[in-house]
Design an enzyme around this catalytic site. Structure first.
Site, PDB file in Angstrom:
ATOM      1  N   HIS A 344      27.352  84.183  22.221  1.00 19.55           N
ATOM      2  CA  HIS A 344      27.807  84.117  23.601  1.00 19.55           C
ATOM      3  C   HIS A 344      28.665  85.318  23.984  1.00 19.55           C
ATOM      4  CE1 HIS A 344      26.566  79.845  23.369  1.00 19.55           C
ATOM      5  NE2 HIS A 344      26.439  79.966  24.662  1.00 19.55           N
ATOM      6  N   GLY A 345      29.202  86.032  23.029  1.00 22.65           N
ATOM      7  CA  GLY A 345      29.988  87.203  23.375  1.00 22.65           C
ATOM      8  C   GLY A 345      30.810  87.725  22.212  1.00 22.65           C
TER       9      GLY A 345
END
Length: 528
Positions: A344-345
């Site tokens: 997700h990051g």
């Protein structure tokens, strides 16, 4: 180009649809070529330079798939080719998504000095990279047999899924692209698709963006929020994320259906889940499926094979021992979910987010092993399970949104009253300008004072929608808008059908969505 932008709704989409069904009159090939052209225009609208990156990625992976398919009789060589191709894809993903974060991390240690500037994250790189890695792995296992270049390119680039999913499987989409019926206009499919698109836009423009208007300012200053303000900031983000991703998922499915194609479900009322396992089966469903198929299952199978080689048992009794549980359950879960968190990051917050969910899932798995046949819960038991699951998810969402781990801890501290119960600044002090600006842009009347009774009622009403109302796919379930089977709405008057009443409802919904569209921003998952 955003689904909720004027240029998409009033220019790109009508042209794309008209071109698709016009070219389909001359056969399947012209229609596919048109879809590919339209999808590249859609992707290049944000930054034309990245069209070349997408094209290079497709050319590389398609060539790799041909080599993998051609070496079926030489399994060792085929395995090495697959590993090299997957590594190349992951290398590109790591460079664009994590290189600057890793460089900053190394600089902070003081051991290495690394200078990296100006790396722009291409939109959708995680999604089209994972789609193609899945295709390569399926070629290796013999599942993917279609070698058509046009089918492969349209499978990867089809614009409704290109930017933020769902992550498609070749076995779902290739047969649809090959079916001549796909290229024949269906008024029913188009009406259902348009209806889902409109309801998705309503969720995004009329709910998600306004309710989340105060979130950036609140998370930027969590240390000054009272318990009241901190709770409302966290609940607002939770609702924003829910309706934003739900809206995007509806719009993606609706768009595909307008082109006579069905996507898999990607969002199915996850806040109704009674366990974290069920939550991941309902939230970003195609991502869960992807990580389960390509990471969790191979790890679990490898663990079992190691135990079998050592003549150790692999049954449920073995999993009830500490060694068996760690090797066959906890280890695959932690690796898979930590990778999902990092996907997700880049940053410690996403690592903590993944770690929390790994802990939740491990506990959930332990409960299922030690108590495989629990009694059917009472109505109170269902409410308790849903509340407990949502509470766990809510805590993890604080790390998902916070700019740093200290900021997340400060927000959680504010929620339990460590700052103050009411004396510290409230969200109205921190974020009232943001709320007013967002309301003006969206053209809606959203209560300006965060402490107002009206605004509290609005939040409560949204939770009624989340927990008590049928979702979009249930409303349209009788017409099977997605590949997955869905239980139709239990409320008869909330089941869509071609009728004057529903025409009036959808006309009003379209008007509201059009009025609210101008002040809305990017979908939250675009940054992943």
């Amino acid at each position: 180009m955003l689904f909720n932008s004027y240029v998409f709704v009033y220019a790109f989409l009508p042209i794309a649809l008209a071109g698709y069904y016009s070219t389909a009159r001359y056969g399947r090939r012209p229609a596919i070529l048109w879809l590919i052209f339209a999808s590249f225009v859609f992707y290049g609208w944000w930054n034309p330079a990245f069209v070349f990156l997408l094209a290079i990625s497709i050319a590389f992976n398609y060539s790799a798939s041909l080599l993998i398919g051609a070496t079926e009789s030489r399994r060792d060589l085929q395995g090495w080719l697959t590993k090299l191709a997957v590594a190349a894809n992951l290398g590109a993903l790591i460079y664009y998504k994590y290189a600057m974060w890793l460089a900053a991390l190394l600089n902070d240690t003081g051991l290495v000095h690394a200078e990296l500037h100006g790396i722009v994250l291409p939109l959708g790189i995680s999604f089209f990279t994972f789609t193609q890695i899945g295709y390569l792995l399926d070629c290796r296992s013999g599942i993917a047999r279609d070698r058509s270049l046009l089918d492969y390119v349209v499978f990867v680039t089809f614009f409704p899924h290109l930017i933020a999913g769902p992550i498609l499987h070749n076995g779902e989409m290739m047969p649809q692209f090959a079916d001549p019926k796909t290229y024949r206009f269906s008024a029913t499919e188009f009406a259902v698709g348009l209806g889902m698109f409109v309801l998705g836009m309503l969720k995004k423009c009329l709910i998600a963006d306004p309710v989340g208007a105060i979130v950036p300012a609140a998370y930027a200053h969590p240390e000054i929020l009272s318990a009241f303000g901190a709770w409302q900031a966290v609940l607002s983000y939770s609702l924003q994320l829910y309706f934003d991703f739900s809206g995007y998922s509806d719009m993606a499915i609706g768009l595909a259906l307008m082109f006579n194609l069905r996507f898999p479900l990607n969002f199915n009322s996850p806040y109704k889940s009674q366990s974290v396992v069920e939550y991941w089966q309902r939230w970003h469903m195609t991502l869960t499926r992807y990580f389960t198929q390509y990471i969790y299952n191979p790890l679990a199978v490898a663990a079992m094979r190691r135990r079998m080689a050592r003549k150790q048992p692999i049954n449920r009794q073995a999993q009830m021992t500490l060694n068996g549980f760690v090797s066959m359950a906890a280890w695959p879960i932690f690796v898979t979910i930590l990778l999902a968190g990092i996907w997700h990051g880049a940053g410690a917050t996403f690592l903590v987010f993944g770690l929390l969910h790994a802990i939740y899932l491990t506990i959930n798995r332990a409960c299922r092993i030690w108590r495989p046949n629990p009694p059917e819960p009472t109505r109170f038991g269902v409410v308790w399970r849903v509340a407990l699951t949502y509470g766990a998810v809510l805590v993890a969402s604080v790390f998902f949104r916070a700019p740093s781990v200290p900021a997340a801890l400060s927000m959680l501290g504010g929620m339990i009253g460590l700052h103050s119960l009411g004396g510290a600044a409230t969200l109205s002090h921190v974020a009232a300008p943001a709320v007013a600006a967002q309301a003006a842009l969206a053209g809606i009347s959203w209560p300006g004072s965060w402490h107002s009774a009206e605004r509290i009622v609005c939040i409560a009403m949204l939770y009624v929608v989340v927990w008590a109302m049928p979702n979009t796919q249930q409303i349209f379930a009788e017409y099977r808008p997605a590949l997955d089977e869905v239980i139709r709405s239990p409320v008869a008057w909330l089941r869509w059908r071609p009728s004057p009443r529903w025409a009036l409802v959808m006309g009003c919904a379209t008007t509201l969505a059009a009025l609210a569209m101008g002040g809305t921003g990017e979908f939250l998952y675009f940054q992943f």
